[in-house]
Design a protein around this motif. Structure first.
Motif, PDB file in Angstrom:
ATOM      1  N   MET A 270      45.969  29.487  96.924  1.00  0.00           N
ATOM      2  CA  MET A 270      47.167  28.721  97.400  1.00  0.00           C
ATOM      3  C   MET A 270      48.081  29.471  97.906  1.00  0.00           C
ATOM      4  N   VAL A 271      48.412  30.650  97.847  1.00  0.00           N
ATOM      5  CA  VAL A 271      49.550  31.212  98.402  1.00  0.00           C
ATOM      6  C   VAL A 271      49.191  32.602  98.996  1.00  0.00           C
ATOM      7  N   ALA A 272      49.984  32.934  99.871  1.00  0.00           N
ATOM      8  CA  ALA A 272      50.045  34.235 100.836  1.00  0.00           C
ATOM      9  C   ALA A 272      49.502  35.329  99.884  1.00  0.00           C
ATOM     10  N   GLU A 273      48.881  36.430 100.377  1.00  0.00           N
ATOM     11  CA  GLU A 273      48.320  37.658  99.437  1.00  0.00           C
ATOM     12  C   GLU A 273      49.738  38.186  98.991  1.00  0.00           C
ATOM     13  N   ASP A 274      50.612  38.390  99.805  1.00  0.00           N
ATOM     14  CA  ASP A 274      52.109  39.347  99.732  1.00  0.00           C
ATOM     15  C   ASP A 274      52.962  38.589  98.628  1.00  0.00           C
ATOM     16  N   LYS A 275      52.721  37.356  98.164  1.00  0.00           N
ATOM     17  CA  LYS A 275      53.421  36.658  97.308  1.00  0.00           C
ATOM     18  C   LYS A 275      52.773  35.955  95.945  1.00  0.00           C
ATOM     19  N   ARG A 276      51.622  36.728  95.759  1.00  0.00           N
ATOM     20  CA  ARG A 276      50.957  36.192  94.669  1.00  0.00           C
ATOM     21  C   ARG A 276      51.603  37.027  93.301  1.00  0.00           C
ATOM     22  N   PRO A 277      51.651  36.287  92.340  1.00  0.00           N
ATOM     23  CA  PRO A 277      51.975  37.079  90.972  1.00  0.00           C
ATOM     24  C   PRO A 277      50.819  37.912  90.541  1.00  0.00           C
ATOM     25  N   VAL A 278      51.176  38.827  89.581  1.00  0.00           N
ATOM     26  CA  VAL A 278      50.274  39.655  88.992  1.00  0.00           C
ATOM     27  C   VAL A 278      49.360  38.739  88.196  1.00  0.00           C
TER      28      VAL A 278
ATOM     29  N   ARG B 152      34.020  34.713  81.143  1.00  0.00           N
ATOM     30  CA  ARG B 152      34.367  35.755  82.257  1.00  0.00           C
ATOM     31  C   ARG B 152      34.116  34.922  83.621  1.00  0.00           C
ATOM     32  N   ALA B 153      33.044  34.112  83.962  1.00  0.00           N
ATOM     33  CA  ALA B 153      32.611  33.348  85.101  1.00  0.00           C
ATOM     34  C   ALA B 153      33.794  32.432  85.293  1.00  0.00           C
ATOM     35  N   LEU B 154      34.301  31.703  84.203  1.00  0.00           N
ATOM     36  CA  LEU B 154      35.247  30.610  84.316  1.00  0.00           C
ATOM     37  C   LEU B 154      36.479  31.226  84.691  1.00  0.00           C
ATOM     38  N   GLY B 155      36.849  32.429  83.796  1.00  0.00           N
ATOM     39  CA  GLY B 155      38.356  33.069  84.185  1.00  0.00           C
ATOM     40  C   GLY B 155      38.034  33.384  85.528  1.00  0.00           C
ATOM     41  N   ASP B 156      37.477  34.325  85.997  1.00  0.00           N
ATOM     42  CA  ASP B 156      37.433  34.743  87.358  1.00  0.00           C
ATOM     43  C   ASP B 156      37.708  33.536  88.340  1.00  0.00           C
ATOM     44  N   ALA B 157      36.693  32.519  88.315  1.00  0.00           N
ATOM     45  CA  ALA B 157      36.684  31.495  89.408  1.00  0.00           C
ATOM     46  C   ALA B 157      38.132  30.907  89.274  1.00  0.00           C
ATOM     47  N   ALA B 158      38.815  30.549  88.237  1.00  0.00           N
ATOM     48  CA  ALA B 158      39.830  29.641  88.142  1.00  0.00           C
ATOM     49  C   ALA B 158      40.987  30.564  88.877  1.00  0.00           C
ATOM     50  N   VAL B 159      40.821  31.692  88.589  1.00  0.00           N
ATOM     51  CA  VAL B 159      42.018  32.812  89.521  1.00  0.00           C
ATOM     52  C   VAL B 159      41.932  32.731  90.715  1.00  0.00           C
ATOM     53  N   ALA B 160      40.478  32.800  91.281  1.00  0.00           N
ATOM     54  CA  ALA B 160      40.174  32.773  92.720  1.00  0.00           C
ATOM     55  C   ALA B 160      40.566  31.579  93.393  1.00  0.00           C
ATOM     56  N   LEU B 161      40.536  30.474  92.536  1.00  0.00           N
ATOM     57  CA  LEU B 161      40.728  29.104  92.940  1.00  0.00           C
ATOM     58  C   LEU B 161      42.383  29.318  93.418  1.00  0.00           C
ATOM     59  N   ALA B 162      42.973  29.665  92.332  1.00  0.00           N
ATOM     60  CA  ALA B 162      44.523  29.670  92.440  1.00  0.00           C
ATOM     61  C   ALA B 162      44.973  30.499  93.566  1.00  0.00           C
ATOM     62  N   VAL B 163      44.546  31.603  93.451  1.00  0.00           N
ATOM     63  CA  VAL B 163      45.205  32.630  94.541  1.00  0.00           C
ATOM     64  C   VAL B 163      44.980  32.261  95.974  1.00  0.00           C
TER      65      VAL B 163
ATOM     66  N   VAL C 167      50.685  29.564  89.467  1.00  0.00           N
ATOM     67  CA  VAL C 167      50.582  30.640  90.860  1.00  0.00           C
ATOM     68  C   VAL C 167      51.520  30.406  91.790  1.00  0.00           C
ATOM     69  N   VAL C 168      51.338  28.804  92.212  1.00  0.00           N
ATOM     70  CA  VAL C 168      52.260  28.320  93.282  1.00  0.00           C
ATOM     71  C   VAL C 168      53.757  28.515  92.957  1.00  0.00           C
TER      72      VAL C 168
END
Length: 799
Positions: free
Chosen positions: A24-32, A11-22, A107-108
């Protein structure tokens, strides 16, 4: 826009990977993005039903891309597709892309609204940049690119080059236009690559200062090129963090004020752990990194110290240890502190005194991050950008905006009492609120002490464990080394007034030559690390030391010959075209050079330092010597080579230099061997310059940066003075001193009496050194007694 699912055993790895990826892009352009990771918050494993639920949450008519870590994650994801509606399963794509790098690329790319196939292809190339940089593959597979019908040229200004975040912004920008855009790195020849692919942009590995040709073709070619130019001018969206301009101190050696006690530990009592510990840590580390970037870039001659702090902050192994501890249920501050405390203890247990001293740097990095974790914004809503921290109670030190310990708001400037002074604190203190600094640890040449004194902040070191009450008026006089917890305030303030008057008179008389009462004129010059040093100094007779490794020490790429000439001429113009002495690259020990990394050495002070480095790698030295010769054609220039030990080294340096033309040539005398054989070394030279800092530590076998032994590294030790006397008597050429000893007015008189004819001091001390020399009769100085003294204390008593 497609949806994305992350399947991981942790769980920690999954959450951290997502936190890093998002990021990279503005909040209003992030995919689900949905995460199916771990059997619970702390138990490793994967669950097909959880994956099916995540697919449902991320479902989009444009498709769903599933990224996985390893083993059963693949089996669980395949089984999950049997649980979801077939109409959903048919547009779900499982990819073998690397989890972290692939997720960032996905994500980008998804943020631009492109197809599932394009996102999957980009994710599968996620390792391309790293593989290309490390040479793991012969070539990165990609379709051949044509440079484009139109092009512009931009420069990468980002301190860390076109790294992930600025590259992501570039990719997101160009994919919003109807155009095919390419990038070519003109400095390395790499490219053209697809500017719409984060992986391909990564393969360029474009560094700060690199020139990029941006090519474009298509309906909106002109528009996209204009947009890229604008983005590059805005540093590719990276905030340009500028260290706050901090006024200098009084420049005196005496101070009085209420005591401000710096806490030994950051107060974490108000920290409340949550389920987002890794993102909170990443945020604190990111802010700390921005601050250290700014300190390095604005640090002048001290920039290398903060470069080392950045390396500690970004240490991948340490970060992995911290995240693993957090995954085990420990809060971010505790995990961070435990890891860095262990590292500090490791340094302190080493035999090498230089490495022992690095424990102080580790604690500085530790506390910088802890202060951001402890700030109110870390536990709740973010504070306004750049907003101040809450005031600390009167008389106590609280965290400042930039994370360094700062004094509380007081009615009058206080005296900061610290156990040890790190360089970051010294560089960022507001001198309008600091009357002085009292350091409990002994030693006058640690990083923090050097930085504070270069800023003109009064300082005394070695006050020990004397009891100090917060808010009580204390005073010190660094000339005598006295720290007083119950001072006679009227007497101290009278002393301050006298010394202020002394400084003002010295500055007014600074342009006059330093001619002693017995008629000897001593040239008093200035040590220069940045051009501003030459601009600010008053009364210098030129520069006796231009520290080139400092002048260009904040660069990631080597300066060109033209850039070096421009900087050298700027220094000369600031000094009225008086002679400047340019020291060639002096790296090693505690002075790293970012664009010339060195291999780790068990004892760097006894390893490849100064000239020794360039015997194996002469290219940078040759460019510098070319720049020095060009500068000498326009203004008086002397050149000197550092860390010389043998005659063979002198011969090699002179051969590399070639024709002298208008140059005077010398060497640094920094090791006892050079001092003892100076007659041999100086046969073909015009001068020698004694670096008393290194000569002292090598003579006394005491690292000047190690508080435990720093008191032994005293430039007035009779053994050091005997070596200086040996150089003056036997060199047969002009002898200068450019170490810290030349900045001490009393020591300057003794050096002149020994026969030194040039003294190069730090800028604030130049007027005072000249004033003291004018008052001296060198014929009356008992040099024999100083040379025969028992120790440095007896020498001071004689002075």
């Amino acid at each position: 826009m497609i949806g994305i699912v992350v399947v991981s055993h942790s769980r920690a790895l999954g959450d951290a990977a997502v936190a890093l990826a998002v990021e990279m892009v503005a909040e209003d352009k992030r995919p689900v993005i949905a995460v199916a990771a771990g059997l619970d918050a702390t138990t490793f494993g994967t669950d097909a039903m959880a994956v099916a639920e995540a697919v449902g949450a991320a479902d989009s008519p444009d498709g769903v891309l599933v990224l996985l870590d390893l083993g059963s994650a693949v089996l669980s994801a395949e089984l999950a597709l049997e649980f979801v509606d077939p109409s959903v399963a048919e547009h779900v794509r499982l990819t073998s892309a690397p989890l972290v790098e692939g997720l960032v690329a996905a994500v980008v790319t998804a943020s631009t609204g492109t197809s599932l196939e394009a996102v999957a292809a980009e994710a599968s190339r996620g390792l391309a940049g790293k593989q290309d940089h490390l040479g793991d593959v012969a070539a990165v597979e990609s379709a051949p690119m044509v440079a484009g019908d139109q092009s512009v040229e931009v420069v990468v200004g980002n301190a860390h080059g076109l790294h992930a975040r600025p590259a992501a912004r570039l990719v997101g920008l160009v994919n919003g236009f109807e155009a095919v855009v390419t990038l070519t790195d003109l400095d390395t020849g790499k490219g053209p690559v697809d500017a719409g692919s984060l992986s391909m942009v990564a393969t360029l590995n474009a560094q700060q200062g690199h020139r990029l040709r941006v090519g474009a073709s298509g309906a909106q070619a002109a528009e996209v090129l204009a947009a890229v130019e604008e983005l590059a001018a805005d540093n590719f969206g990276d905030a340009v963090v500028v260290a706050a301009s901090r006024p200098g101190g009084s420049g005196l050696d005496v101070a009085i004020g209420p005591a401000v006690l710096a806490d030994a530990a950051v107060d974490l009592s108000g920290y409340v752990a949550g389920d987002n510990e890794v993102p909170r840590l990443d945020e604190a580390v990111g802010v700390a990194g921005d601050e250290l970037d700014a300190l390095r870039d604005a640090g002048g001659e001290h920039g290398g110290i903060f470069e080392a702090h950045l390396a500690m902050l970004d240490d991948r192994k340490l970060l992995e240890e911290v995240r693993a501890t957090i995954a085990g249920g420990t809060s971010a501050p505790v995990a961070w502190k435990q890891t860095y405390d262990t590292l500090a203890a490791t340094f302190e247990a080493l035999d090498d005194p230089y490495q022992q001293e690095r424990a102080q740097d580790v604690r500085s990095v530790r506390d910088r991050v802890l202060q951001h974790l402890a700030a109110p914004a870390s536990a709740g809503a973010p504070a306004a950008e750049g907003g101040p921290a809450e005031p600390a109670p009167s008389g106590r030190a609280g965290p400042s905006v930039d994370g360094a310990a700062a004094p509380a708001q007081l009615d009058t400037p206080g005296i900061l009492v610290v156990g040890e002074l790190d360089a970051a604190t010294a560089a960022t203190l507001d001198a309008t609120q600091v009357a002085g600094i009292a350091v409990r640890a002994a030693g006058t040449t640690g990083h923090g002490v050097i930085v504070a004194r270069s800023r003109g902040i009064p300082l005394v070191a070695g006050i020990g464990d004397v009891a100090v009450r917060a808010g009580a008026v204390v005073a010190f006089d660094a000339r005598s080394g006295v720290f007083d917890t119950a001072p006679d305030e009227d007497r101290v303030r009278a002393t301050i007034a006298d010394r202020l008057g002394e400084r003002e008179r010295a500055i007014a008389d600074a342009p006059a030559p330093a001619t002693t009462r017995d008629g000897r004129t001593i040239d008093v010059l200035v040590n220069v690390g940045v051009v501003q040093d030459a601009v600010d100094v008053r009364g210098a007779d030129g520069s006796g030391l231009v520290r080139t490794e400092v002048l260009f020490g904040n660069r990631r790429t080597a300066p060109t010959v033209d850039e070096q000439v421009e900087a050298f001429l700027a220094i000369a113009r600031a000094l009225g075209n008086k002679p400047i002495t340019i020291r060639t690259w002096d790296i090693g020990g505690d002075k790293p050079l970012p664009f010339l990394p060195q291999e780790h050495e068990p004892n760097p002070f006894l390893g490849e330092r100064g000239l020794r480095v360039f015997r194996r790698r002469p290219e940078l030295l040759r460019d510098q010597l070319a720049a020095i010769r060009r500068t000498a054609a326009e203004t008086p220039v002397h050149v000197m080579f550092p860390m010389v030990t043998t005659a063979d080294e002198v011969d090699w340096a002179l051969h590399e230099l070639g024709p002298r033309d208008n140059l005077e040539v010398g060497i640094m005398v920094e090791v006892p061997a050079a001092a003892l054989r100076v007659a041999t070394l100086a046969k073909e030279l015009d001068f020698v310059s004694i670096g008393t800092n290194d000569l002292t530590q090598y003579t006394t076998a005491a690292d000047r940066t190690n508080a435990a032994v720093a008191p032994l590294a005293d430039g007035l030790d009779p053994a050091v003075l005997q070596l200086i006397d040996q150089v003056v008597r036997n060199a047969g050429v002009r002898v200068a001193v450019c170490g810290d000893l030349a900045s001490d007015p009393q020591a300057a008189v003794l050096l002149a009496a020994l026969g030194v004819t040039e003294l190069s001091a730090v800028g604030p001390q130049v007027p005072l050194v000249k004033a003291r020399l004018r008052q001296a009769d060198l014929s009356q100085v008992d040099t024999a007694a100083a040379l025969a003294a028992r120790d440095a204390a007896q020498v001071r008593a004689l002075l």
